[in-house]
Design a protein around this motif. Sequence first.
Motif, PDB file in Angstrom:
ATOM      1  N   PRO A 275       0.799  -1.187   0.014  1.00  0.00           N
ATOM      2  CA  PRO A 275       0.068  -0.001  -0.144  1.00  0.00           C
ATOM      3  C   PRO A 275       0.811   1.260   0.052  1.00  0.00           C
ATOM      4  CG  PRO A 275      -1.136  -1.727   1.373  1.00  0.00           C
ATOM      5  CD  PRO A 275       0.609  -2.015   0.986  1.00  0.00           C
ATOM      6  N   ILE A 276       2.103   1.224   0.604  1.00  0.00           N
ATOM      7  CA  ILE A 276       2.702   2.572   0.918  1.00  0.00           C
ATOM      8  C   ILE A 276       3.391   2.826  -0.326  1.00  0.00           C
ATOM      9  CG2 ILE A 276       5.107   1.515   1.552  1.00  0.00           C
ATOM     10  CD1 ILE A 276       4.681   3.859   3.855  1.00  0.00           C
ATOM     11  N   ALA A 285       2.260   9.414   4.085  1.00  0.00           N
ATOM     12  CA  ALA A 285       1.615   8.086   4.735  1.00  0.00           C
ATOM     13  C   ALA A 285       2.237   7.826   6.046  1.00  0.00           C
ATOM     14  CB  ALA A 285       1.729   6.956   3.614  1.00  0.00           C
ATOM     15  N   VAL A 286       1.574   7.010   7.114  1.00  0.00           N
ATOM     16  CA  VAL A 286       2.340   6.627   8.225  1.00  0.00           C
ATOM     17  C   VAL A 286       1.611   5.204   8.394  1.00  0.00           C
ATOM     18  CG1 VAL A 286       2.894   7.030  10.564  1.00  0.00           C
ATOM     19  CG2 VAL A 286       2.849   8.931   9.009  1.00  0.00           C
ATOM     20  N   VAL A 287       2.485   4.240   8.622  1.00  0.00           N
ATOM     21  CA  VAL A 287       2.023   2.885   8.951  1.00  0.00           C
ATOM     22  C   VAL A 287       2.343   2.816  10.496  1.00  0.00           C
ATOM     23  CG1 VAL A 287       2.290   0.596   8.529  1.00  0.00           C
ATOM     24  CG2 VAL A 287       2.133   2.330   6.734  1.00  0.00           C
ATOM     25  N   ALA A 288       1.525   2.048  11.299  1.00  0.00           N
ATOM     26  CA  ALA A 288       1.901   1.761  12.570  1.00  0.00           C
ATOM     27  C   ALA A 288       1.597   0.220  13.126  1.00  0.00           C
ATOM     28  CB  ALA A 288       1.262   2.730  13.679  1.00  0.00           C
ATOM     29  N   GLU A 289       2.264  -0.329  13.530  1.00  0.00           N
ATOM     30  CA  GLU A 289       1.957  -1.706  13.920  1.00  0.00           C
ATOM     31  C   GLU A 289       1.698  -2.033  15.516  1.00  0.00           C
ATOM     32  OE1 GLU A 289       4.442  -4.606  12.009  1.00  0.00           O
ATOM     33  OE2 GLU A 289       4.065  -3.920  10.274  1.00  0.00           O
ATOM     34  N   ILE A 296      -2.223  -0.474  10.904  1.00  0.00           N
ATOM     35  CA  ILE A 296      -3.027   0.842  10.420  1.00  0.00           C
ATOM     36  C   ILE A 296      -2.029   1.604   9.579  1.00  0.00           C
ATOM     37  CG2 ILE A 296      -4.264   0.432  12.641  1.00  0.00           C
ATOM     38  CD1 ILE A 296      -3.011   3.432  13.016  1.00  0.00           C
ATOM     39  N   MET A 297      -2.858   2.131   8.527  1.00  0.00           N
ATOM     40  CA  MET A 297      -2.322   3.120   7.702  1.00  0.00           C
ATOM     41  C   MET A 297      -2.912   4.445   7.637  1.00  0.00           C
ATOM     42  SD  MET A 297      -0.718   2.545   3.906  1.00  0.00           S
ATOM     43  CE  MET A 297      -0.746   3.827   2.507  1.00  0.00           C
ATOM     44  N   LEU A 298      -2.311   5.415   7.860  1.00  0.00           N
ATOM     45  CA  LEU A 298      -3.049   6.882   7.427  1.00  0.00           C
ATOM     46  C   LEU A 298      -2.180   7.549   6.345  1.00  0.00           C
ATOM     47  CD1 LEU A 298      -2.940   8.143  11.466  1.00  0.00           C
ATOM     48  CD2 LEU A 298      -4.818   6.995  10.077  1.00  0.00           C
TER      49      LEU A 298
END
Length: 430
Positions: A275-276, A285-289, A296-298
């Motif tokens: 996705p990124i 974009a920011v991904v956190a686990e 999640i991805m914003l």
Amino acid sequence: MSRPLSVGVAGLGTVGAGVLKLLRENAGIVTARAGRPIAVTAVSARDRTRDRGVDLGGLRWYEDAVALAADPGVDVIVELIGGANGPARQLVQAGLAAGKPVVTANKALLAVHGAALGAQAEQAGVTLAFEAAVAGGIPVIKALREGLAGNRISKVAGILNGTCNYILTVMRERGREFAEVLAEAQKLGYAEADPSFDIDGVDAAHKLAILAALAFGRPVAFDEVHVEGIRHVSALDIAFARELGYRIKLLGLARRTEAGIAARVHPCMVPEAAPIARVDGVFNAVVAEGDFVGRIMLEGRGAGAGPTASAVVADLIDIARGRSTPVWGAASGHLSDAPSVPIGAHVGCYYLRLMVVDRPGVIADVTAVLRDQGISLESMLQRGRSPGEAVPVVLVTHETRESAMRAALDRIAGLDAVLEAPTLIRIEPA
């Protein structure tokens, strides 16, 4: 209704003017959500004569930004000056010392002095808010500090600089070289006249240091972020990445490991299906686990008047409502002392491009160096023959340690047949 929240804004550039415009045009929405009107009553900027596209009539004006903090009619300070030191730092310190909440969009200030400023805010019992400091209008600070507060975060990563993402996107779509696209980005206003902070990765590193502090509950450690920019990425590398099924992105990556916290900013090859990899242009974009939430991805606009003003006003609404969260997610006494992990300890796969003289034995010499460092190859690309001339050779490794890769690069660069410094790009999984 409660009396209006009186705001003093220092810095009337694009974002400062955007804040005034948003508060005026969306006054009804803001008042309903804040429980009281929010109004800018005082400002500070260097040039009173400049047309900023907003009416500044009736506002108290301060030549000295720090004096804004002492204005008894100002409840909250908004710092939009920028820079890690100088008036910006002095204003934030003065505002906190005066017992006033402070809202800032200043990632450099927070990355370098965030630990001390957080402690000062905690001691004074006031808010230091900075949603606008990272990823513009994307509410990533609230997501990490509040929305994911119940999770143990293992990783935070993202595209944190729109200028670099725009340049890499155009290079890929049009097959153009870095310098040419950078010049175009400057003409379009996507890159500064001096673009060093962006293209050398410093801006992204400032933001990553802030995200890592929130994600892993430890003091900001900007000096311990490994930083590389995109100057060395060529159209040739982007073409080879496509052939291998990757896209090149400048990523900020921070991960919790058994040895501590690893934080790095550098170009990465990411799978095209990730996705990124599909986040293009000036978008961030920011991904956190997290252990319970998963991944999640914003995604959204990471800069500009509207998105950044949106984040500033979100913080002002929280302050108007009396909502408060510890600056770094937990009181200073509860922050982690986890050490930083150096880049040499990184383990991953690597893309290596060499420009070599096309003659027998060259590949054997290169692979012998890799063998000596315990590095195994997954694949190799070489297109065409040009005896005695320069040709590109691309090597993709299996997982190996960064320190071994660096040692191999030093030896490879010294081979007679290698005509220029090798290009190394780390490969990141989806």
